[in-house]
Design a protein around this motif. Structure first.
Motif, short mmCIF file in Angstrom:
data_model
loop_
_atom_site.label_atom_id
_atom_site.label_comp_id
_atom_site.label_asym_id
_atom_site.label_seq_id
_atom_site.Cartn_x
_atom_site.Cartn_y
_atom_site.Cartn_z
N GLU A 204 0.83 -1.21 0.00
CA GLU A 204 0.00 0.00 0.00
C GLU A 204 0.87 1.26 0.00
O GLU A 204 0.61 2.22 -0.73
CB GLU A 204 -0.90 -0.01 1.24
CG GLU A 204 -1.64 1.28 1.49
CD GLU A 204 -2.13 1.41 2.92
OE1 GLU A 204 -2.70 2.47 3.26
OE2 GLU A 204 -1.95 0.46 3.72
N ALA A 205 1.91 1.25 0.85
CA ALA A 205 2.75 2.44 1.00
C ALA A 205 3.53 2.73 -0.27
O ALA A 205 3.61 3.89 -0.72
CB ALA A 205 3.70 2.24 2.17
N LEU A 219 14.74 5.74 2.16
CA LEU A 219 13.97 6.92 2.56
C LEU A 219 14.96 7.98 3.02
O LEU A 219 15.77 7.74 3.92
CB LEU A 219 13.01 6.56 3.70
CG LEU A 219 12.33 7.72 4.42
CD1 LEU A 219 11.40 8.48 3.48
CD2 LEU A 219 11.55 7.20 5.64
N VAL A 220 14.88 9.17 2.43
CA VAL A 220 15.75 10.29 2.79
C VAL A 220 14.89 11.42 3.34
O VAL A 220 13.96 11.87 2.66
CB VAL A 220 16.56 10.80 1.58
CG1 VAL A 220 17.48 11.95 1.99
CG2 VAL A 220 17.36 9.67 0.94
N PHE A 221 15.18 11.86 4.56
CA PHE A 221 14.46 13.02 5.10
C PHE A 221 15.31 13.69 6.16
O PHE A 221 16.11 13.07 6.84
CB PHE A 221 13.10 12.61 5.67
CG PHE A 221 13.14 11.73 6.89
CD1 PHE A 221 12.87 12.25 8.16
CD2 PHE A 221 13.42 10.37 6.79
CE1 PHE A 221 12.89 11.44 9.29
CE2 PHE A 221 13.44 9.55 7.90
CZ PHE A 221 13.18 10.09 9.16
N GLY A 222 15.10 14.99 6.30
CA GLY A 222 15.90 15.77 7.24
C GLY A 222 15.07 16.54 8.23
O GLY A 222 15.42 17.65 8.60
N GLY A 223 13.96 15.97 8.67
CA GLY A 223 13.05 16.69 9.55
C GLY A 223 12.03 17.46 8.73
O GLY A 223 12.02 17.41 7.50
N SER A 224 11.17 18.21 9.40
CA SER A 224 10.06 18.87 8.72
C SER A 224 10.53 19.91 7.71
O SER A 224 9.83 20.19 6.74
CB SER A 224 9.13 19.52 9.74
OG SER A 224 9.83 20.49 10.51
N ALA A 283 5.54 6.29 4.88
CA ALA A 283 6.95 6.43 4.48
C ALA A 283 7.81 5.35 5.13
O ALA A 283 8.66 4.73 4.46
CB ALA A 283 7.46 7.82 4.87
N TYR A 284 7.62 5.10 6.42
CA TYR A 284 8.37 4.04 7.09
C TYR A 284 8.05 2.68 6.52
O TYR A 284 8.93 1.81 6.40
CB TYR A 284 8.07 4.06 8.59
CG TYR A 284 8.56 5.26 9.35
CD1 TYR A 284 9.63 6.03 8.90
CD2 TYR A 284 7.95 5.65 10.55
CE1 TYR A 284 10.08 7.13 9.61
CE2 TYR A 284 8.40 6.75 11.27
CZ TYR A 284 9.45 7.49 10.79
OH TYR A 284 9.88 8.59 11.50
N SER A 285 6.79 2.46 6.16
CA SER A 285 6.39 1.16 5.62
C SER A 285 6.99 0.92 4.24
O SER A 285 7.31 -0.22 3.88
CB SER A 285 4.87 1.06 5.55
OG SER A 285 4.30 1.13 6.84
N ALA A 286 7.15 1.99 3.47
CA ALA A 286 7.69 1.84 2.11
C ALA A 286 9.17 1.54 2.13
O ALA A 286 9.70 0.95 1.17
CB ALA A 286 7.43 3.13 1.32
N ALA A 287 9.89 1.94 3.18
CA ALA A 287 11.35 1.94 3.18
C ALA A 287 11.96 0.66 3.74
O ALA A 287 11.37 -0.03 4.57
CB ALA A 287 11.85 3.14 3.97
#
Length: 390
Positions: A204-205, A219-224, A283-287
């Protein structure tokens, strides 16, 4: 305004039910204070039962304290909780002339907060640090109301160092946090994260983000707001990642619209860039692996859901982000790389081989999950209710 408990015998309320305690939560300014506060609020309002006799207890009543300038003015009402505002007491990090004004500000804020606690009939005050918590701790002490402190970071701030000396109980997220009498409970998390089954939501993700169903995913992210160094390194490594069959979900931050990746050729692994992730559960589920900062909430969420990460601590401040990540990294659930060492070459040399090795990824994920705590909200709720006087 704070709403009173429904009276025993009212619709849906058993006759003879005892009022639940009134818990006042003090945490504002940043999401790192507000999110665990709201997770505890949710855990408390789920509580009903009996502490003795035949009559049940009503769930605890919750009021949150904040200031007019913090994110709490938006986040707390959106979650359905009452918010009462008190004067902020910002504490200078360095000796300046502004430090001379702090005692007067504290006295005024403590006086107003004590009057508010009396008006609310507070039974316990729980603080999460920051400029909202300090006057709440001091006002509760003067009013004879028990205090519970929760510290999110491995290095506590000034407010919680003071609060811990006044508190009936002290809870921490990171083992070994230097606060007197601290009990390790973990980070209270919202149930959409703490109850997440990543494997069950993966298809689903990935479909929701336009990703392929079966490719290894970074998954790449740097906070909001995003992180410039993470953005630069990941985008520059895009060809190395996708050529190896690794697809990427990259949250660049809403102010970083110059961050872009050319479209991949037909049949190549996707590289999806978004401004912001408002569904971190998806996002966590996709990664399979994250590349991210190591703020306290981020580390706690990733370990709770069993998602391994390459942590890149913020290179400024007192080094707390590195210490936040260390327990997970030392448990074998992630990697640690200095901001200055995060390069496209490092990603190609370290992350591409990892992402293309399912056995290594699975081992990292298992160790990350073992280092996490999914029930910190309930454990902290038990601790809080345990100090309420009958």
């Amino acid at each position: 305004m704070t709403q009173p408990h429904p009276a025993p015998g009212a619709a849906g309320v058993p006759s003879g039910a005892r009022p639940g305690p009134h818990v006042v939560l003090a945490g504002g300014g940043t999401g790192g204070h507000i999110e665990p506060m709201l997770a505890l609020a949710d855990a408390l309002t789920r509580r009903t039962g009996s502490t003795g006799g035949d009559a049940p207890d009503l769930a605890p009543r919750v009021t949150c304290l904040g200031t007019a300038r913090g994110m709490e003015t938006r986040l707390v009402p959106a979650r359905g909780y009452d918010l009462r505002l008190i004067p902020p007491v910002p504490l200078p990090r360095k000796p300046t002339v502004d430090l001379l004004r702090v005692p007067g500000r504290v006295r005024r804020a403590v006086g107003e907060t004590r009057a508010l606690l009396t008006e609310l009939g507070a039974d316990v005050v729980v603080g999460f640090g920051g400029y909202v918590a300090l006057p709440a701790y001091l006002a509760a002490r003067r009013a004879g109301i028990p205090v519970v402190v929760h510290e999110q970071n491995a290095l506590p701030g000034l407010a919680n160092r003071i609060g811990a000396r006044l508190a009936a109980r002290v809870a921490v997220t990171v083992p070994g946090t230097p606060l007197r009498g601290a009990v390790h409970v973990g980070m209270p998390l919202r149930t959409s994260i703490s109850g997440l089954d990543r494997a069950a939501r993966r298809a689903e993700a990935r479909a929701a983000f336009g990703l392929d169903a079966d490719r290894p995913t970074l998954l790449v992210f740097g906070g909001s707001q995003g992180a410039a160094s993470l953005n630069r390194a990941a985008v520059s490594a895009a060809d190395a990642l996708t050529a190896a069959g690794v697809q990427v979900l990259h949250a660049r931050g809403p102010k970083n619209t110059d961050v872009a990746v050319p479209a991949r050729p037909a049949g190549a692994a996707p590289y999806v860039v978004v401004d912001y992730l408002d569904r971190m559960d998806l996002a966590y589920s996709a990664a399979d692996l994250a590349l991210c900062r190591s703020g306290a909430v981020t580390v706690a969420e990733l370990s709770a859901v069993g998602l391994p990460a390459a942590f890149v601590p913020l290179p400024i401040g007192n080094g707390e982000q590195r210490l936040n990540a260390l327990p997970v990294v030392e448990a074998g659930g992630g990697l640690l790389v200095a901001d200055a060492d995060l390069t496209p070459g490092w990603i190609a040399a370290e992350l591409v081989p990892l992402l293309t090795d399912p056995a290594r990824l699975a081992a990292l994920a298992g160790r990350a999950a073992a280092a996490g705590a999914r029930d910190a909200d309930e454990r902290l709720a038990d601790l809080v209710l345990g100090v309420v006087r009958p």
